[in-house]
Design a protein around this motif. Structure first.
Motif, PDB file in Angstrom:
ATOM      1  N   SER A   1     -23.317  96.748  61.952  1.00  0.00           N
ATOM      2  CA  SER A   1     -24.234  96.217  60.946  1.00  0.00           C
ATOM      3  C   SER A   1     -24.634  94.801  61.354  1.00  0.00           C
ATOM      4  O   SER A   1     -23.849  94.083  61.971  1.00  0.00           O
ATOM      5  CB  SER A   1     -23.562  96.198  59.567  1.00  0.00           C
ATOM      6  N   CYS A   2     -25.845  94.399  61.006  1.00  0.00           N
ATOM      7  CA  CYS A   2     -26.416  93.140  61.477  1.00  0.00           C
ATOM      8  C   CYS A   2     -25.583  91.931  61.056  1.00  0.00           C
ATOM      9  O   CYS A   2     -25.093  91.848  59.933  1.00  0.00           O
ATOM     10  CB  CYS A   2     -27.845  92.989  60.948  1.00  0.00           C
TER      11      CYS A   2
ATOM     12  N   HIS B   1     -27.005  88.856  61.211  1.00  0.00           N
ATOM     13  CA  HIS B   1     -27.996  87.865  60.755  1.00  0.00           C
ATOM     14  C   HIS B   1     -27.692  86.506  61.399  1.00  0.00           C
ATOM     15  O   HIS B   1     -27.451  85.506  60.721  1.00  0.00           O
ATOM     16  CB  HIS B   1     -28.004  87.784  59.227  1.00  0.00           C
TER      17      HIS B   1
ATOM     18  N   PRO C   1     -31.274  84.256  65.920  1.00  0.00           N
ATOM     19  CA  PRO C   1     -31.273  85.710  66.195  1.00  0.00           C
ATOM     20  C   PRO C   1     -31.763  86.061  67.595  1.00  0.00           C
ATOM     21  O   PRO C   1     -32.865  85.685  67.987  1.00  0.00           O
ATOM     22  CB  PRO C   1     -32.220  86.262  65.119  1.00  0.00           C
TER      23      PRO C   1
ATOM     24  N   CYS D   1     -32.585  88.974  68.529  1.00  0.00           N
ATOM     25  CA  CYS D   1     -33.643  89.977  68.408  1.00  0.00           C
ATOM     26  C   CYS D   1     -35.023  89.353  68.265  1.00  0.00           C
ATOM     27  O   CYS D   1     -36.039  89.978  68.587  1.00  0.00           O
ATOM     28  CB  CYS D   1     -33.367  90.896  67.227  1.00  0.00           C
TER      29      CYS D   1
ATOM     30  N   CYS E   1     -30.233  92.656  71.246  1.00  0.00           N
ATOM     31  CA  CYS E   1     -29.128  92.451  70.315  1.00  0.00           C
ATOM     32  C   CYS E   1     -27.794  92.677  71.033  1.00  0.00           C
ATOM     33  O   CYS E   1     -27.544  93.772  71.555  1.00  0.00           O
ATOM     34  CB  CYS E   1     -29.242  93.409  69.131  1.00  0.00           C
TER      35      CYS E   1
ATOM     36  N   VAL F   1     -26.657  96.580  66.858  1.00  0.00           N
ATOM     37  CA  VAL F   1     -26.864  96.917  65.446  1.00  0.00           C
ATOM     38  C   VAL F   1     -28.305  97.322  65.144  1.00  0.00           C
ATOM     39  O   VAL F   1     -28.622  97.629  63.993  1.00  0.00           O
ATOM     40  CB  VAL F   1     -26.457  95.732  64.537  1.00  0.00           C
ATOM     41  N   ILE F   2     -29.181  97.326  66.153  1.00  0.00           N
ATOM     42  CA  ILE F   2     -30.555  97.766  65.964  1.00  0.00           C
ATOM     43  C   ILE F   2     -30.731  99.095  66.674  1.00  0.00           C
ATOM     44  O   ILE F   2     -30.254  99.269  67.799  1.00  0.00           O
ATOM     45  CB  ILE F   2     -31.555  96.726  66.512  1.00  0.00           C
TER      46      ILE F   2
ATOM     47  N   LYS G   1     -32.909  98.008  61.158  1.00  0.00           N
ATOM     48  CA  LYS G   1     -31.663  97.245  61.117  1.00  0.00           C
ATOM     49  C   LYS G   1     -31.384  96.851  59.678  1.00  0.00           C
ATOM     50  O   LYS G   1     -32.258  96.934  58.805  1.00  0.00           O
ATOM     51  CB  LYS G   1     -31.745  95.984  61.974  1.00  0.00           C
TER      52      LYS G   1
END
Length: 802
Positions: free
Chosen positions: A673-674, A676, A680, A682, A715, A719-720, A761
């Motif tokens: 799970s992200c 955050h 970032p 991403c 990432c 998580v994506i 995500k």
């Protein structure tokens, strides 16, 4: 040549070609002088088959010569045909060694004899003829080269490409087809390259086609006779010293402007910094009347920009009213400001009002403003709030703003007036905003994107110095001396040092003399103690806090080791500066002594069994750069998967959570799970700019995602993932009874074409009241979200339960 020409153009790069072609088109007497054997020498030296981009995309082309994105050979052929069609008077092999005289009567001396007389001179010489050297011991060895013609000439070699610009990336990608290639990037990302190259290089790194050393610099090069790879390049990397055996090094680290020659012609530069540019008017005229500078030498390295300037400068010389190609775009930005004759007048006014930008080349400032936004907020309107997750940079063009600082119930406001800036803290640290900012009366603000300001800071040392200096002053004020005026703190800040630490590098070690205090500007640190025969992590400190105060107050030796958990920047104060700060703010001693006593108790206490190991484990899972992470207490989890089902039900049938995946330590599980992240990964390469961060910190993906997959590759935590359009959503009863099988049954449509996939995500259920659905759906309380502020509390509670 004894006849005097109206315009002499020096340099047959894109800008010079366009200027000479425009002069020919207008029937003006001219000559184009080029020292190399052919036109566009820099592009001639591009690697074979190189795809040349036509950026900036928003600008139209102004030139008698055609130019569109395409292969090098095709572009050169079209330009050659255009020169012949227009009858451009070009003289190759004509190197200009001196320019004397004045407007109307310039004398250009050529190497080997000869002279050209001209009324006006256009400098379009570019920079690539003076490549920057590696500057390390051994850089004179035969394995070092600064250009690459044909990457296919090299096979089965190990090659190191030094540099992170477009030329370096294109060389590396071309060479990687038949060789093992490494890139050396001194930064942690690629910030100065075109989007197409950015996508390609990140994909190649992710695929393993290229290797990349981030946060790395060359320190030495040596021959290794008798070895399979005859040279060894030593790098200082984020993980320590690394030696790379190789066959050759291709250094593409920019070029040095021929400043001595340009200054010998009488042209003044804006400063003494190596990055300083010639002083130019908006019409590209230098400090020498009649002598103009366009293209890369003037700070505009892109081909289309240079070609547009070549077209425009001839018009300026002829006294024509020439509207720059970007004029309509800028005029639209300034529509709400008091009317001025042109965008150039608006820009000049801005540079006059905002000291930070006063020394920036007007053309570079023009480019910055193309990406910026002008705001006229109402008095009392919130510009941004404390704890918002935004990172743009603001300058005050008119009026003032009020910055609200302090804790709830004890806040006060500090006024900033015209010409000042704010927002640099989040710009540099990636953390939440540290204060709320309100607009004052008649306030006009310029908001600039982080990427554009960072590019400007990398290009103009004077801008970086000002931003860094004020960041230090404000950090000291907010952290230690909120009642002390900035003017009083500036002498102390002048003695402060900006430090950069690699991941796992110590700021100081247990037993060291306590002589320095560190304000953490970016990143985070782990605090550890030697217990028995091993180092045990006992705490974690995020950006915006400080460490090291105990040694300064007690003049004792360090009782703990502090290491960077991720690449970290700190501002450090020595004992003398700290003592002066305490003298200026007597109440500060009591505040810091309170913090010190708490830390002393925490540091001396023996860590709860396993808590240090748990902290270390969580730091390895990205909590050092996370702002919010989902954790599951496996002693409470019953495996019902309600968290996944609630996530899917909230997001159109596609779950952004994989509960079972991910590592576990003791009873603490980190599902997929992200995190955050504060900066970032991403977001570094999203072509449609689809990945955004809300003011509350949630990183999310907008609907304009094109499915390129760059974020998934970038990432580091996996998580994506890419998913097609959500199927018809099963009922809640179906979910509870059948879980994912219900989704699969609804999704299957025989013979239906496959729809394109897009990135998905965790967005922390940003549009849902009550918080993340996964946490709300957990029947046992096993799932919880943890922020840095609650990190240590969670660890201690978890360890105590075991």
């Amino acid at each position: 040549m004894s006849d005097k020409v109206r315009i002499a153009v020096v340099g047959a790069g894109p800008g010079g070609l366009s200027a000479a072609a425009r002069a020919a088109e207008l029937g003006l007497s001219h000559v184009l002088l080029e020292q190399s054997p052919a036109h566009a020498n820099t592009i001639q030296r591009y690697q074979k088959g190189k795809h040349v981009m036509a950026e900036p995309n928003v600008l139209p082309l102004r030139s008698p010569l055609p130019f569109a994105a395409g292969v090098r050979e095709h572009i050169l052929g079209e330009w050659g045909a255009g020169l012949e069609r227009l009858g451009v008077a070009m003289r190759c092999g004509s190197e200009v060694t001196a320019i004397t005289g004045a407007q109307g009567d310039f004398h250009l001396t050529l190497k080997g004899g000869g002279e050209v007389l001209a009324e006006n001179v256009v400098f379009a010489i570019g920079l690539q003829g003076n490549p920057r050297q590696l500057g390390v011991p051994g850089d004179d060895l035969p394995c070092v080269q600064y250009t690459l013609d044909d990457p296919d000439e090299y096979r089965d070699e190990t090659i190191v490409v030094v540099g992170a610009g477009d030329a370096a990336i294109e060389n590396a990608l071309g060479l990687a087809r038949r060789n093992k290639v490494f890139i050396v990037n001194r930064a942690d990302e690629f910030v100065r390259i075109k989007e197409g190259n950015l996508s390609a290089v990140l994909k190649a790194i992710d695929d393993g086609t290229l290797g990349c050393f981030y946060h790395s610099q060359c320190t030495s090069l040596a021959a290794t006779p008798g070895q399979e790879k005859p040279y060894a390049l030593t790098l200082a990397t984020a993980q320590g010293e690394t030696v790379v055996p190789c066959h050759r090094i291709i250094a593409r680290i920019g070029a040095i402007p021929p400043r001595k020659f340009v200054e010998a012609c009488g042209i003044r530069f804006s400063g003494t910094d190596a990055a300083a540019l010639p002083e130019l008017s908006p019409q590209y005229e230098s400090s020498v009347p009649g002598l103009y500078v366009i293209g890369a030498l003037g700070g505009y390295p892109l081909i289309k920009q240079a070609m547009n300037q070549g077209w425009e400068v001839v018009g300026y010389i002829e006294g024509h009213a020439v509207e720059p190609a970007d004029e309509p775009l800028l005029v639209a930005k300034f529509k709400d400001l008091p009317t001025r004759p042109s965008a150039a007048d608006h820009l000049a006014y801005m540079q006059q009002r905002i000291p930070l930008f006063s020394d920036v080349n007007p053309l570079m400032f023009r480019e910055l403003m193309l990406g910026s936004t002008v705001h006229r907020p109402k008095s009392g309107e919130v510009v941004f709030r404390r704890n918002d997750y935004t990172n743009s940079f603001y300058t005050i063009l008119e009026g003032e703003v009020e910055i609200e600082v302090g804790e709830e119930g004890a806040t006060r406001r500090i006024a900033l007036g015209t010409g000042q800036f704010f927002g640099e803290g989040s710009l540099l640290s990636g953390r939440r905003r540290s204060a709320t900012v309100y607009a004052g009366r008649d306030c006009v603000l310029v908001e600039s994107p982080r990427r554009d300001i960072m590019k400007l800071m990398n290009s103009v040392e004077a801008v970086r110095a000002v931003v860094d200096r004020l960041f230090v002053v404000r950090a000291i004020q907010s952290g230690f001396a909120p009642g002390v005026p900035l003017s009083v703190l500036e002498p102390i800040a002048a003695r402060a040092k900006l430090n950069r630490y690699k991941s796992d590098e110590p700021l100081f070690a247990e037993g060291d003399e306590g002589d320095t205090l560190h304000l953490i500007r970016r990143g985070s640190v782990a605090v550890s103690r030697q217990i028995g025969n091993r180092e045990v992590v006992i705490s974690y400190v995020a950006a915006g806090n400080y460490v090291g105060e105990m040694g300064l107050l007690g003049r004792t030796r360090r009782n703990a080791t502090v290491r960077a958990a991720v690449p970290t920047e700190t501002v450090s104060l020595d004992a003398e500066s700290f003592a002066e700060l305490m003298a200026r703010n007597p109440a500060l001693r009591g505040e810091i002594e309170t913090v010190m006593r708490k830390r002393l108790v925490a540091n001396q206490a023996t860590p709860t069994d396993g808590s240090g190991d748990l902290i270390s484990f969580l730091m390895r899972q990205g909590l050092g750069e996370a702002t919010d992470v989902l954790l599951i207490d496996e002693s409470l989890c019953v495996g019902c998967d309600n968290c996944e089902k609630a996530c899917a039900a909230t997001h159109g049938g596609t779950s952004r959570l994989d509960r079972a995946a991910g590592p576990t330590f003791a009873n603490v599980h980190v599902p997929t799970s992200c995190r955050h992240c504060e900066n970032p990964h991403c977001m570094k390469d999203c072509p449609p700019d689809a990945i955004r961060r809300t003011p509350n910190g949630e990183v999310y993906i907008r609907d304009n995602c094109i499915g390129c997959g760059n974020c998934e590759r970038n990432c580091p935590y996996g998580v994506i993932h890419m998913a097609g359009p959500a199927p018809a959503q099963p009922s809640l009863l179906s979910w509870l009874l059948f879980g994912r099988e219900a989704e699969a049954a609804e999704a299957y449509v025989p013979g239906a074409p496959k729809a394109p996939k897009k990135a998905v995500k965790c967005d922390m259920c940003k549009d849902q009241s009550g918080g993340p659905a996964c946490v709300r759906a957990c029947p046992t309380g096993a799932a919880l979200r943890v922020s840095p502020a609650g990190f240590i509390e969670f660890v201690n509670a978890s360890a105590a339960e075991r």
